[in-house]
Write a protein that holds these residues in place. Structure first.
Motif, mmCIF file in Angstrom:
data_model
loop_
_atom_site.group_PDB
_atom_site.id
_atom_site.type_symbol
_atom_site.label_atom_id
_atom_site.label_comp_id
_atom_site.label_asym_id
_atom_site.label_seq_id
_atom_site.Cartn_x
_atom_site.Cartn_y
_atom_site.Cartn_z
ATOM 1 N N UNK A 554 31.571 -17.044 -27.557
ATOM 2 C CA UNK A 554 30.200 -17.565 -27.474
ATOM 3 C C UNK A 554 30.116 -18.722 -26.477
ATOM 4 N N UNK A 555 31.113 -19.615 -26.455
ATOM 5 C CA UNK A 555 31.111 -20.746 -25.524
ATOM 6 C C UNK A 555 31.153 -20.264 -24.076
ATOM 7 N N UNK A 556 31.958 -19.231 -23.813
ATOM 8 C CA UNK A 556 32.035 -18.691 -22.447
ATOM 9 C C UNK A 556 30.672 -18.160 -22.011
ATOM 10 N N UNK A 557 29.981 -17.462 -22.925
ATOM 11 C CA UNK A 557 28.651 -16.949 -22.589
ATOM 12 C C UNK A 557 27.660 -18.051 -22.299
ATOM 13 N N UNK A 558 27.751 -19.169 -23.048
ATOM 14 C CA UNK A 558 26.834 -20.289 -22.825
ATOM 15 C C UNK A 558 27.109 -20.979 -21.487
ATOM 16 N N UNK A 559 28.381 -21.086 -21.112
ATOM 17 C CA UNK A 559 28.741 -21.809 -19.887
ATOM 18 C C UNK A 559 28.560 -20.940 -18.641
ATOM 19 N N UNK A 560 29.022 -19.671 -18.718
ATOM 20 C CA UNK A 560 29.036 -18.838 -17.523
ATOM 21 C C UNK A 560 27.936 -17.792 -17.481
ATOM 22 N N UNK A 561 27.277 -17.561 -18.587
ATOM 23 C CA UNK A 561 26.269 -16.513 -18.623
ATOM 24 C C UNK A 561 26.697 -15.356 -19.500
ATOM 25 N N UNK A 562 25.726 -14.565 -19.940
ATOM 26 C CA UNK A 562 25.995 -13.510 -20.919
ATOM 27 C C UNK A 562 26.852 -12.369 -20.357
ATOM 28 N N UNK A 563 27.016 -12.314 -19.004
ATOM 29 C CA UNK A 563 27.826 -11.254 -18.427
ATOM 30 C C UNK A 563 29.324 -11.536 -18.545
ATOM 31 N N UNK A 564 29.672 -12.738 -18.993
ATOM 32 C CA UNK A 564 31.081 -13.116 -19.083
ATOM 33 C C UNK A 564 31.474 -13.299 -20.552
ATOM 34 N N UNK A 565 32.773 -13.089 -20.828
ATOM 35 C CA UNK A 565 33.259 -13.246 -22.191
ATOM 36 C C UNK A 565 34.683 -12.720 -22.299
ATOM 37 N N UNK A 566 35.087 -12.425 -23.520
ATOM 38 C CA UNK A 566 36.457 -12.000 -23.814
ATOM 39 C C UNK A 566 36.511 -10.483 -23.943
ATOM 40 N N UNK A 567 37.585 -9.876 -23.369
ATOM 41 C CA UNK A 567 37.847 -8.456 -23.508
ATOM 42 C C UNK A 567 39.185 -8.280 -24.245
ATOM 43 N N UNK A 568 39.171 -7.480 -25.286
ATOM 44 C CA UNK A 568 40.377 -7.256 -26.084
ATOM 45 C C UNK A 568 40.886 -5.842 -25.885
ATOM 46 N N UNK A 569 42.214 -5.705 -25.843
ATOM 47 C CA UNK A 569 42.829 -4.378 -25.731
ATOM 48 C C UNK A 569 44.264 -4.471 -26.251
ATOM 49 N N UNK A 570 44.927 -3.342 -26.286
ATOM 50 C CA UNK A 570 46.313 -3.330 -26.754
ATOM 51 C C UNK A 570 47.226 -3.810 -25.644
ATOM 52 N N UNK A 571 48.173 -4.675 -26.002
ATOM 53 C CA UNK A 571 49.062 -5.279 -25.016
ATOM 54 C C UNK A 571 50.211 -4.350 -24.678
ATOM 55 N N UNK A 572 50.756 -4.515 -23.454
ATOM 56 C CA UNK A 572 51.966 -3.778 -23.074
ATOM 57 C C UNK A 572 53.171 -4.251 -23.877
ATOM 58 N N UNK A 573 53.050 -5.426 -24.550
ATOM 59 C CA UNK A 573 54.109 -5.931 -25.431
ATOM 60 C C UNK A 573 53.927 -5.411 -26.851
ATOM 61 N N UNK A 574 52.951 -4.485 -27.047
ATOM 62 C CA UNK A 574 52.663 -3.864 -28.346
ATOM 63 C C UNK A 574 51.936 -4.810 -29.302
ATOM 64 N N UNK A 575 51.357 -5.850 -28.765
ATOM 65 C CA UNK A 575 50.539 -6.738 -29.576
ATOM 66 C C UNK A 575 49.101 -6.696 -29.101
#
Length: 590
Positions: A554-575
Motif C-alpha cells: 500500500x505504501x508503494x502505491x501511495x508514493x509511486x502510484x497505483x501502477x507500482x507495487x509488489x509481485x509475488x512468485x515462486x523462488x528459484x530457491x524453492x521459497x
C-alpha cells in the motif's frame, strides 16, 4: 519603508503590461513569420518566372537554329561552298545563293537576318534592312569569340553583338561553322542576326514586376539584353558572373551597387545564355511594411481601448475593496455595522455578504478561535511528548552502549549501537524518499542484529548495481522484505541453512528489486490474499499479523502510484520470490 501600491494601480499596471506584452509578441512573431512566407513565396515565384523566360528564349532560339540547319545542310549551299573551298567554279552565283536563303527564311520574323561567309570571306545575305555591322572577313575572324566558334564544331554559338538598321542597334548573334556534310571540314561560316526586340517581347510577356531589372547574358558575361537599355552590350559584374557559373539555376543574395538584392538566374544548357533578374530586397517587403504600419496603428488604438476598459474594470473591483478595507479598520475599533449598497460585481457582492455574516456572528467566531487556539496548544504538547519518547529511548541506548564499552563488551555494545541507528532511521522525520545506499545501510544494520541472533545459519547474498546507489527510493523498503522472509518464510524451516538472495539492478528506466528465499513459500491462493489489507487485524496485531507485505504494498502505491507495487512468485530457491519495480527518477510525491 516603501509605500505599498494600491490594488487599483496593480491591476491597471498588470493588465496593461500583459496586454502590451501579448500584442507586442504576437505582432513581432506574426511579422517575422509573414515576412518569411512573403520572401520565400516571392523569391520562389521570381525564380520560376526566370526559368520560364529562359525556357521561352530557348524555344525561340531553337526555331532559328532549325532554320539555320535547313540552310546550312541544303544541297545548294553545300555544293556551292564546297566548290569554292576546292577552288572550282560554283554552279550557282551569289545572287542565286542569296535568293535561296531568302526563300528558306521567307516565313521567319523580319527581325532576323541570315549571313553566310564562304572560305574566301565572301558574304552572302538575305536582302533585308537588318545586317551585320562588319563585312570584312578580317573583322569577324579577329573577334574574341571566334575561337569559341571553332571549338563548338558546327553547333550554334549565341552571343551579344551589333547590327545595322538605319543605325547601329544591339542584336543577338547566332554563329555557327559551316561544315562539309561528308568530311565535316569547314567550308564557311553562318551568322543569324536577331534584333533584341524579339527578346524584349518575351521578357515583357513574362515579367509582371516593372521594378526589377532583367538581363540576358551570353557565355562571355556580356549583356545581350537589359531592361535598362544603356547596359546592353556591356559586361556584367564579373564576380557575380563567376558565382553564377557554380550552379546553372539559383537564387542568391547579392549587393548590387551596395544595395541588398535578390538575384535569380537560370542558364540555358542549349544556348549558354543566362536570364538574370535583380530585385531590391526592400521592394519585396514593401507592401508587407505598409500592412505592418496599418496593423501598428490599429494595435495602438486597440491598446488604448483596452487600457480604458482595464481602468474601468480595475476601478470597479478596487473601489468596493477599498470600502471594505475601511469598514474592517472600523471593526478593529469595535464599530460593527453591516455594509449596504448596490454592487455590480458578483465576487465583491459575495465578499460583502461574508463581511456582514462575519459581523453578525463575531462573538461566535471569537469563541471558535479561542477553542482552536486551545486545541493547537494541546496538539503542540502532544507533539513534544511524542518527540520526547524517541529521544529518551536513544539516550537510554547510548547510555547502555557506553556502559558495555566500559565493561569491554564491544560486540554487545556494537549491537546496541546498531539497534539505536536502526530505530533512529525508522522513526526520524524527513523525506519519504532516501538514496538506495541509505536504505541498504539500514538493511545491513538489521542483518547485523539478525546474524548475531542466528549465526551462520542465516546466509545473505547481495548483488547490487553500484550505479543505482545514488538513486532515490522509498524509505524503509528493503528491511521489511528481508524481515518478512525471515519471520514468515525461514523461521519454521529446520535442518538446513537459511538462504536469502537480494538482487538490485536497472531495467530500462526502472529499478528492479528482488528478494528470494528458500523458506516454506506460499501457495497461489496465499499469494493472492497476502497483499490485501484488513484494517482490524492491523490495529490489533501489527507486528505479527503476517501482513507486512500488504502494508508495504500500500505504501508503494501511495508514493509511486497505483501502477507500482509488489509481485509475488515462486523462488528459484524453492521459497518465495518478491519483486518490486520502481521508476528510476523517484516517486510521484517526491
Amino acid at each position: 519603508m516603501f509605500r505599498k501600491t494600491s490594488i487599483l494601480s496593480q491591476l491597471i499596471i498588470g493588465f496593461s503590461l500583459i496586454i502590451i506584452l501579448i500584442l507586442s509578441i504576437t505582432s513581432f512573431f506574426s511579422y517575422r513569420y509573414s515576412s518569411k512566407v512573403v520572401v520565400e513565396n516571392t523569391t520562389q515565384y521570381l525564380l520560376e518566372s526566370i526559368v520560364q523566360m529562359r525556357g521561352k528564349t530557348d524555344v525561340m532560339l531553337l526555331e532559328y537554329d532549325r532554320l539555320s540547319q535547313r540552310v546550312a545542310f541544303s544541297p545548294e549551299i553545300q555544293q556551292h561552298f564546297i566548290s569554292i573551298k576546292r577552288g572550282e567554279s560554283p554552279a550557282n552565283s551569289i545572287a542565286n545563293v542569296n535568293r535561296f536563303v531568302s526563300d528558306q527564311s521567307r516565313y521567319s520574323s523580319s527581325n532576323l537576318a541570315i549571313h553566310l561567309v564562304d572560305i574566301d570571306g565572301v558574304f552572302y545575305s538575305r536582302n533585308d534592312s537588318l545586317s551585320m555591322v562588319w563585312k570584312a572577313e578580317s573583322e569577324f575572324r579577329q573577334m574574341d569569340w571566334y575561337p569559341s566558334l571553332q571549338q563548338v564544331n558546327g553547333k550554334m554559338l549565341w552571343l551579344s553583338g551589333l547590327a545595322w538598321r538605319n543605325g547601329t542597334i544591339p542584336a543577338v548573334i547566332g554563329a555557327r561553322q559551316l561544315n562539309d556534310w561528308t568530311t565535316l571540314e569547314r567550308i564557311g561560316d553562318m551568322f543569324l542576326i536577331i534584333s533584341v526586340d524579339t527578346l524584349q517581347r518575351i521578357i515583357e510577356e513574362n515579367s509582371q514586376n516593372s521594378s526589377r531589372i532583367i538581363h540576358v547574358v551570353d557565355y562571355r558575361g556580356h549583356i545581350v539584353y537589359s531592361t535598362v537599355a544603356e547596359e546592353i552590350g556591356k559586361p556584367m559584374d564579373p564576380e557575380l558572373f563567376d558565382h553564377m557559373q557554380l550552379q546553372p539555376t539559383d537564387l542568391i543574395n547579392w549587393n548590387v551597387n551596395d544595395v541588398p538584392a535578390y538575384v535569380a538566374y537560370s542558364t540555358s544548357s542549349y544556348s549558354g545564355l543566362t536570364v538574370v533578374a535583380y530585385t531590391d530586397a526592400d521592394a519585396i517587403v514593401k507592401e508587407l511594411k505598409k500592412n505592418q504600419n496599418s496593423i501598428l496603428i490599429i494595435g495602438l488604438f486597440g491598446i488604448g481601448a483596452a487600457l480604458l476598459l482595464t481602468t474601468f474594470f480595475s476601478w470597479s473591483v478596487a473601489k468596493p475593496i477599498r470600502y471594505l478595507a475601511l469598514r474592517l479598520n472600523r471593526v478593529e475599533r469595535g464599530v460593527l455595522y453591516p455594509l449596504r449598497g448596490r454592487l455590480i460585481n458578483q465576487e465583491v457582492a459575495i465578499l460583502f455578504s461574508s463581511y456582514n455574516s462575519m459581523v453578525e456572528h463575531l462573538d461566535e467566531t471569537i469563541r471558535d478561535l479561542s477553542s482552536k487556539q486551545a486545541s493547537e496548544k494541546q496538539a503542540q504538547i502532544i507533539a513534544l511528548k511524542a518527540q520526547f519518547r524517541p529521544h529518551f529511548l536513544y539516550n537510554s541506548l547510548n547510555m547502555i552502549y557506553w556502559t558495555l564499552m566500559n565493561d569491554e563488551q564491544e560486540k554487545t555494545a556494537q549491537m546496541v549501537l546498531t539497534l539505536s541507528d536502526l530505530m533512529r532511521y525508522s522513526i526520524q522525520p524527513g523525506s519519504e524518499l532516501v538514496t538506495l545506499q541509505e536504505d541498504i545501510d539500514q538493511l545491513n544494520r538489521y542483518l547485523l542484529l539478525q546474524q548475531a541472533r542466528y549465526g551462520d545459519k542465516l546466509q545473505v547474498k547481495m548483488e547490487i548495481d553500484e550505479e543505482l546507489l545514488p538513486c532515490r527510493i522509498m524509505k524503509m523498503l528493503l528491511q521489511p522484505l528481508v524481515e518478512n522472509a525471515i519471520a514468515h518464510g525461514l523461521e519454521s524451516v529446520k535442518g538446513r541453512l537459511w538462504l536469502i538472495h537480494i538482487e538490485i539492478k536497472q531495467t530500462n528506466d526502472h529499478i528492479l528489486l528482488v528478494v528470494d528465499d528458500n523458506g516454506v513459500g506460499m501457495t497461489e491462493d496465499e499469494m493472492g490474499k497476502v497483499l490485501e489489507i484488513h484494517t482490524e487485524v492491523l490495529e490489533d496485531n501489527t507486528m505479527h499479523s503476517g501482513l507486512g507485505l500488504a502494508n508495504l504494498h500500500q505504501r508503494i502505491g501511495l508514493v509511486y502510484g497505483k501502477d507500482y507495487g509488489i509481485q509475488l512468485s515462486r523462488s528459484s530457491l524453492n521459497g518465495l520470490r518478491v519483486e518490486i519495480i520502481l521508476p528510476k527518477n523517484g516517486g510521484k510525491n517526491q
